[in-house]
Design a protein around this motif. Structure first.
Motif, mmCIF file in Angstrom:
data_model
loop_
_atom_site.group_PDB
_atom_site.id
_atom_site.type_symbol
_atom_site.label_atom_id
_atom_site.label_comp_id
_atom_site.label_asym_id
_atom_site.label_seq_id
_atom_site.Cartn_x
_atom_site.Cartn_y
_atom_site.Cartn_z
ATOM 1 N N LEU A 196 0.811 -1.157 -0.008
ATOM 2 C CA LEU A 196 0.091 -0.091 -0.093
ATOM 3 C C LEU A 196 0.910 1.159 0.104
ATOM 4 N N SER A 197 2.276 1.026 0.030
ATOM 5 C CA SER A 197 3.011 1.968 0.158
ATOM 6 C C SER A 197 4.492 1.862 -0.173
ATOM 7 N N ILE A 198 5.079 2.557 -0.736
ATOM 8 C CA ILE A 198 6.843 2.024 -1.365
ATOM 9 C C ILE A 198 7.598 2.257 -0.134
ATOM 10 N N LEU A 199 7.628 3.190 0.840
ATOM 11 C CA LEU A 199 8.447 3.392 1.834
ATOM 12 C C LEU A 199 9.016 2.469 2.333
ATOM 13 N N PRO A 200 8.170 1.348 2.843
ATOM 14 C CA PRO A 200 8.925 0.339 3.556
ATOM 15 C C PRO A 200 9.967 -0.481 2.969
ATOM 16 N N GLN A 201 9.907 -0.562 1.828
ATOM 17 C CA GLN A 201 10.774 -1.203 0.786
ATOM 18 C C GLN A 201 12.164 -0.359 0.478
ATOM 19 N N LEU A 202 11.773 0.865 0.278
ATOM 20 C CA LEU A 202 12.856 1.930 0.273
ATOM 21 C C LEU A 202 13.910 1.858 1.499
ATOM 22 N N LEU A 203 13.040 1.595 2.593
ATOM 23 C CA LEU A 203 13.687 1.660 3.857
ATOM 24 C C LEU A 203 14.782 0.394 3.946
ATOM 25 N N GLU A 204 14.335 -0.671 3.419
ATOM 26 C CA GLU A 204 14.790 -1.928 3.580
ATOM 27 C C GLU A 204 16.141 -1.937 2.705
ATOM 28 N N VAL A 205 16.062 -0.843 1.478
ATOM 29 C CA VAL A 205 17.072 -0.620 0.449
ATOM 30 C C VAL A 205 18.273 0.160 1.274
ATOM 31 N N LEU A 206 17.782 1.044 2.224
ATOM 32 C CA LEU A 206 18.683 1.931 3.136
ATOM 33 C C LEU A 206 19.336 0.906 4.006
ATOM 34 N N LYS A 207 18.510 0.062 4.694
ATOM 35 C CA LYS A 207 19.041 -0.833 5.773
ATOM 36 C C LYS A 207 20.221 -1.674 5.171
ATOM 37 N N TYR A 208 19.678 -2.333 3.938
ATOM 38 C CA TYR A 208 20.888 -3.192 3.162
ATOM 39 C C TYR A 208 21.881 -2.418 2.923
ATOM 40 N N ASN A 209 22.067 -1.394 2.290
ATOM 41 C CA ASN A 209 23.420 -0.598 2.104
ATOM 42 C C ASN A 209 24.061 -0.246 3.276
ATOM 43 N N SER A 210 23.440 0.316 4.247
ATOM 44 C CA SER A 210 23.793 0.820 5.669
ATOM 45 C C SER A 210 24.753 -0.226 6.092
ATOM 46 N N ALA A 211 24.132 -1.333 6.133
ATOM 47 C CA ALA A 211 24.902 -2.599 6.665
ATOM 48 C C ALA A 211 26.115 -2.854 6.020
ATOM 49 N N ARG A 212 26.176 -2.405 4.701
ATOM 50 C CA ARG A 212 27.336 -2.649 3.964
ATOM 51 C C ARG A 212 28.111 -1.249 3.804
ATOM 52 N N GLN A 213 28.262 -0.602 4.802
ATOM 53 C CA GLN A 213 29.261 0.710 4.917
ATOM 54 C C GLN A 213 28.756 1.711 3.819
ATOM 55 N N ASN A 214 27.420 1.694 3.491
ATOM 56 C CA ASN A 214 27.196 2.873 2.741
ATOM 57 C C ASN A 214 25.737 3.442 3.356
ATOM 58 N N ASP A 215 26.216 4.323 4.560
ATOM 59 C CA ASP A 215 25.182 4.991 5.220
ATOM 60 C C ASP A 215 24.856 6.296 4.734
ATOM 61 N N SER A 216 25.321 6.785 3.790
ATOM 62 C CA SER A 216 24.922 8.105 2.962
ATOM 63 C C SER A 216 24.393 7.591 1.727
ATOM 64 N N LEU A 217 23.193 7.792 1.515
ATOM 65 C CA LEU A 217 22.509 7.553 0.485
ATOM 66 C C LEU A 217 21.187 8.347 0.195
ATOM 67 N N ALA A 218 21.077 8.160 -1.059
ATOM 68 C CA ALA A 218 19.602 8.656 -1.520
ATOM 69 C C ALA A 218 19.070 7.941 -2.662
ATOM 70 N N VAL A 219 18.030 7.435 -2.436
ATOM 71 C CA VAL A 219 17.108 6.667 -3.576
ATOM 72 C C VAL A 219 15.796 7.120 -3.653
ATOM 73 N N TYR A 220 15.183 6.593 -4.717
ATOM 74 C CA TYR A 220 13.673 6.997 -4.974
ATOM 75 C C TYR A 220 13.222 5.890 -5.734
ATOM 76 N N GLU A 221 11.877 5.643 -5.679
ATOM 77 C CA GLU A 221 11.307 4.706 -6.569
ATOM 78 C C GLU A 221 10.156 5.469 -7.021
ATOM 79 N N THR A 222 9.648 5.044 -8.304
ATOM 80 C CA THR A 222 8.361 4.997 -8.866
ATOM 81 C C THR A 222 7.644 3.707 -9.153
ATOM 82 N N GLY A 223 6.373 3.543 -8.478
ATOM 83 C CA GLY A 223 5.673 2.358 -8.721
ATOM 84 C C GLY A 223 4.363 2.196 -8.198
ATOM 85 N N ASN A 224 3.705 1.142 -8.418
ATOM 86 C CA ASN A 224 2.145 1.122 -8.181
ATOM 87 C C ASN A 224 2.168 0.501 -6.726
ATOM 88 N N VAL A 225 1.100 1.139 -5.799
ATOM 89 C CA VAL A 225 0.567 0.663 -4.827
ATOM 90 C C VAL A 225 -0.873 0.260 -5.162
#
Lengths: 345, 804
Positions: B555-584
């Protein structure tokens, strides 16, 4: 007095020449040309001169003054220039140091592939059609000549929500919907990109969600040779002019005759290698002439209208084009992966 | 389907066509050859040897010392570890110097003090898969028949000097699930003849019907059942050539009778079943649907519980086979069998599919029934099997067969015009070309004027409509020979829709602003599905999810984007900017298509600027995020229509979140993640937004119109206002703009002070106001008049006073 003036001129010019700073130069200016300077003094003493002498000395005094002033100005320019050079010399920087970073993002590699394909076909007169990701069983299967009970529609292979609704397993329902909207009239030229879903376990070569991009052309005189020509243009633009294409007969429920297209392997140049499984060819897409049942179901007279359709997977194309070895990379969004696609080719 | 190149030559002359050439031709005309396996590749120096003596190795319990005649003078001594090696056997010997799979070179060796000159091989050691090796040899060496010639090439004797083509068959070409089917296809491609196998034999005068009566209750499931009787069979191994052909096709040999049924399955594509007649317990075959709950033990010794969906072969009372799927343990052919009841039947594909699926028993047989066998080949396959049983199992075949036949077989008759063929294919074929193609396929052809009428043989059940004929013509004419053209006729302008165009602008803008595009999954867990959802709706849940984590449409995209941040942050990429367009996906109720709304979400975390050597490090904050959004709306021409309002959103920082409104309606939100959410995800300060892209891109915008650049100078007045801390700058700006128009052209905040020099509960906000009249130069008096009006309004409406 004349001599005194000449002396002053020489003396001043000599000092100007010897001066080495702007301050020194200014002191000379004040000393010689100032109100209390010797030339002013000479002029002040002119009252004592005869009427004949006065204009001569006056003119001479002005001459001397101008000569000194000109010399000072020249010297000043020279000194200023030197000062600028010196200042710049002291200002030199290390141009090899990194610049202030500007953040740049980029398209996801799948978007890159999809837009490239879209643009290619837009140039050939296609429009981009989109449709729902949750589909009715009818559009996903029945309208595409996959009636109920067909082995290709196993519940095990699709994500059903209810008996009637499922996540689309291909973007073909967009074709069915577009044809229906056209009310049995041509021409149609569309490209349908989008997400699709299948009940697969995610591994290096499978993903439960992936992209598909399909094309559909319907008209009164669409021939299989048109399909072949279109795919040839596509393959050469997408993969390079030097690539060969090969069409093989195949089978899909929604096309007849059906086609599979291979391109010659870039890695080995067609001699056979691990990438092409020793065949020299790489499978790229499926295509065919739209099945008359599909045309009829969408309201077209299949005696009058023919059409062709083709479909491919952007993941597969991206994997081949960029050498990506695991489909899961596209959905993990590791920034070390995404960053590599910020380069425009 | 695995096709032996050597075996295929029984039916089609392949002279002058190598296995690889054949593979290429088959692929190009419609059946993909997925690989060509050379069976003896990398193997050299293996011969038939005769074990003339075998004694126990003096120093090892599990080894044998053998003297083996390999046809090279004196026998050689070989130490062998196989438990089944025995004196008198004919075996496969890898001589000294031989090479086995994996580039394993055989050398002279000493094993526990005894010399060994070669190796006696198992079939696995010769590169065969354990699952196809006959059971009696699977744990040891292979033993040749006694008549094998000593010194002969063992691989040739095992038919390993062969190549196997692996066909990837599409569902329409079930006809090629048999050697004969492939033979017809190859004959058509090469323009050669098909030689049919031998079936004629002398029968006994006794009739099969004297021994058995066949009754079919479920004729829909089983329209044809043929029972042949073979007496006096002697169970034993089948001939080596038959065993090796089965193995090359991936089937394990058992005994002559079973091997023959499997051989026919491969040769004709017709599954057969052999019952031990004496164990049937009756003189009757009754075919019926099973009773619900009926129990039956299949020959793999598993007890199956049946339902009325399943078809069974019974002896009149008890099931003896699950039709088309597997026989029963109670009637299985054993080494004692002497009388065989041979079943050749046509079972309905859907019925067999149901049973094989319900019991997890997919077999070579069930696969063929499911895809449809050739109804005209059922009887002849039975005849051929009987012939082979007479020849290789010593059997005597009884005359005729007991059968029930309610099957009506009508070959498909389809017509097409030459004009249509050429119009659809884009070719210039002549009628004689088309006729020749159907001749090669051994289809019946008749031509009348421009129309060709084709009678398709029953083995080609896929030929039904004229387009099927087009395909046959196209593929045998060769797709390579079809010209390349482009569609002609009315042209269509290619274009993106307005929405698609603007979506590309959004993506390009965000990427230019430093955000990477992510693509995430639409399916998520119940927990995440509704997080940050802008609208509450019922969950859309999959009927059969593969895991709980991918069971509900987002119903929203953000939880998935936060997963992306978490994944990258755990791999020493804690400064990050991402976006997504997609259907809910917003439910509209059961069985109704949901509303699919395209959203845009973005997330930034960590440092925004990091110019380290100059000591510039700026973490992300609300205003970095808002700046990105303002730029986006500016790009879309919506700046004046968008407003940000302080808001509370679950999961977001209560004091640092704004609702975004477009023309007064909520379209999304932006702000900082709630600190506890950040902590759970192990993220640094993170700012996010999500909005309805559909709403943003769906609004009408005004056409771009040039506005003249003012020719007269502007006058700027700066004011510092003291207001209550709660007063927001947006309110003040609205007042300024309203009171100052039309001369006021611009007003912006240039300073904010909330320090200790201010009175408790107050803050100072400074605005710069720019007045301009496009028609003339403003006088100081005129500006003052308006400016005073602005100050008055600020005081009245917001209690704002000029800072002293």
């Amino acid at each position: 007095m004349q001599e005194r003036l000449k002396e002053l001129q020489e003396e001043a010019i000599q000092k100007v020449e010897q001066s080495s700073s702007l301050k020194e130069l200014n002191d000379i200016r004040v000393a010689y040309l100032g109100k209390k300077g010797p030339i002013t003094e000479v002029l002040r003493g002119m009252g004592k001169l005869s009427a004949e002498e006065r204009p001569v000395i006056g003119a001479l005094a002005n001459e001397v003054r101008e000569a000194i002033a000109a010399k000072i100005e020249a010297k000043q320019n020279q000194l200023e220039e030197a000062a600028v050079l010196e200042k710049m010399a002291s200002e030199s920087i290390d141009v090899t140091l990194p610049g202030r970073p500007v953040n740049v993002g980029s398209h996801h590699p799948l978007t890159k592939i999809i837009e490239e394909i879209e643009d290619l076909f837009i140039g050939m007169g296609y429009e981009i059609a989109e449709g729902p990701e949750v589909e009715q069983d009818y559009y996903n299967f029945e309208a595409l000549n996959l009636p109920k009970g067909h082995p290709a529609r196993d519940m095990q292979d699709s994500f059903y929500i209810t008996e009637e609704l499922l996540l689309r397993t291909h973007t073909s329902p967009v074709q069915a919907r577009t044809m229906e909207k056209h009310n049995g009239k041509g021409p149609i030229k569309i490209i349908c990109p989008g997400k699709v879903y299948r009940r697969d376990n995610d591994d290096a070569t499978h993903s439960h969600q992936f992209m598909q991009i399909e094309g559909l052309v319907v008209g009164e005189n669409i021939r299989m040779s048109d399909l072949k020509g279109t795919l040839d243009v596509f393959a050469k633009k997408m993969f390079g002019q030097d690539r060969e294409i090969r069409l093989r007969p195949s089978f899909f429920p929604f096309t007849e005759p059906s086609v599979e297209m291979d391109i010659s392997c870039k890695v080995c140049g067609g001699h056979g290698c691990n990438v092409c499984k020793q065949t020299g060819w790489i499978e790229i897409l499926g295509a065919g002439m739209v099945h008359p049942n599909v045309l009829e179901m969408a309201g077209y007279d299949s005696k009058k209208y023919t059409g062709f359709a083709f479909g491919m997977g952007p993941e597969r194309i991206a994997m081949l084009k960029y050498g990506v070895d695991d489909i899961r990379h596209f959905y993990t969004n590791d920034v070390r992966f995404l960053k590599q696609f910020s380069v425009e080719e | 389907m695995f096709v032996s190149y050597k075996w295929l030559q029984d039916y089609v002359d392949l002279t002058g066509v190598s296995a690889n050439e054949l593979a290429e031709k088959i692929t190009k005309s419609g059946i993909e050859v997925e690989g060509v396996e050379i069976l003896n590749e990398g193997i050299k120096g293996v011969v038939v040897g005769h074990v003339v003596e075998r004694v126990q190795h003096p120093n090892a319990d599990k080894l044998s010392k053998c003297q083996v005649d390999i046809g090279e003078g004196e026998p050689v001594q070989i130490i062998c570890g196989a438990p089944n090696v025995a004196q008198g056997q004919k075996v496969a010997v890898a001589k000294v110097g031989a090479i086995l799979p994996g580039n394993f070179k055989i050398k002279k060796a000493k094993l526990r003090g005894e010399e060994s000159n070669g190796m006696i091989c198992s079939l696995q050691e010769l590169g065969m898969e354990g699952k196809i090796v006959p059971k009696e040899y699977s744990e040891g060496i292979f033993v040749f028949p006694a008549d094998a010639e000593v010194g002969a090439d063992a691989l040739a004797l095992l038919n390993r000097d062969d190549e196997v083509l692996e066909l990837g068959l599409t569902p329409n070409r079930a006809d090629c699930l048999s050697m004969l089917g492939v033979a017809y296809e190859v004959a058509a491609i090469l323009g050669r003849e098909v030689k049919l196998p031998e079936t004629s034999l002398e029968s006994l005068s006794e009739k099969a019907t004297d021994y058995v009566k066949v009754v079919v209750e479920a004729t829909e499931d089983n329209p044809l059942y043929v029972a042949k009787m073979i007496k006096n069979v002697k169970i034993g191994p089948s001939p080596l050539w038959m065993q090796t052909r089965l193995m090359s096709a991936g089937i394990r040999p058992h005994n002559n009778v079973v091997d023959i049924t499997n051989y026919i399955l491969l040769e004709y594509g017709q599954p057969l079943h052999a019952f031990d007649y004496d164990r049937l317990g009756s003189k009757e075959i009754l075919v019926r649907r099973a009773n619900d709950g009926e129990k039956f033990v299949t020959l793999d010794d598993v007890e199956r519980t049946l339902t009325a969906d399943h078809l069974v072969i019974t002896n009149g009372t008890e099931p003896v086979a699950l039709a088309g799927v597997m026989g029963g343990a109670n009637s299985e052919v054993t080494s004692d069998t002497t009388t065989v009841l041979l079943e050749a039947a046509y079972f309905n594909g859907a019925t067999v599919r149901k049973a094989s699926k319900d019991h997890g028993l997919r077999s070579e047989a069930s696969a063929r029934f499911e895809k449809g066998v050739d109804p005209n080949r059922v009887r002849v396959a039975g005849e051929r099997a009987a012939y082979l049983m007479a020849k290789y199992a010593g059997g005597e075949v009884l005359e005729g067969a007991a059968e029930v036949d309610t099957l009506t077989v009508e070959p498909a008759v389809v017509s097409v015009t030459l004009e249509k063929i050429n119009r659809v294919l884009g070719t210039g074929l002549e009628m004689k070309d088309v006729e020749a193609i159907f001749d090669r396929l051994q289809f019946g052809v008749s031509v009348e004027g421009d129309t060709v009428t084709v009678t398709a043989p029953t083995r080609r059940g896929d030929i039904k409509i004229e387009e099927d004929l087009l395909e046959e013509v196209a593929r045998l004419f060769g797709y390579d020979n079809i010209p390349k053209t482009l569609p002609i006729g009315s042209t269509t302008p290619g274009k993106l829709s307005e929405y698609q165009k603007k979506r590309r602008v959004v993506r390009a803008y965000l990427e230019g602003a430093g955000l990477y595009q992510a693509v995430t999954y639409s399916l998520t867990s119940e927990e995440k599905a509704s997080q940050f959802a802008m609208e509450k709706r019922d969950f859309i849940r999959l009927a059969m999810p593969m895991s709980e984590d991918r069971s509900i449409l987002r119903l929203s995209i953000l939880p998935q984007l936060l997963e992306v941040l978490k994944y990258n942050s755990a791999r020493q990429n804690d400064s990050l900017a991402v976006y997504e367009t997609g259907n809910v996906f917003l439910s509209n109720g059961v069985d109704v298509l949901p509303e699919e709304k395209e959203h845009l979400a973005g997330a930034i975390t960590g440092l925004w600027n990091n110019h380290s050597w100059q000591g510039e490090k700026k973490p992300v904050d609300f205003f970095v995020l808002k700046g990105i959004l303002e730029g986006l709306f500016a790009k879309l021409g919506l700046t004046e229509r968008v407003a940000y309002v302080q808001a509370q959103v679950e999961g977001m920082h209560p004091g640092r979140t704004a609702e975004i409104r477009l023309d007064g309606s909520k379209i999304g939100f932006a702000g900082q993640l709630h600190p506890s959410v950040q902590k759970d995800l192990d993220l640094k300060d993170t700012y996010v937004f999500e909005l309805s892209l559909k709403a943003v891109l769906g609004v009408e915008t005004e056409a771009l119109q040039y506005q003249s650049i003012p020719r007269y100078p502007s006058i700027t007045r700066d004011i510092a206002l003291v207001v209550n801390r709660e007063t927001v700058s947006g309110t003040l700006k609205d007042i300024i703009v309203k009171a100052g128009s039309p001369l006021l052209k611009e007003a912006y905040v240039f300073d904010l002070y909330e320090g200790d020099k201010m009175e408790e509960g107050k803050k100072s906000i400074a605005f710069s106001l720019k007045y301009v009249d496009p028609e003339r130069t403003l006088t100081d008096e005129e500006v003052t008049k308006v400016h005073d009006r602005v100050l008055e309004a600020l005081k009245e409406q917001a209690g704002a006073v000029l800072r002293g």
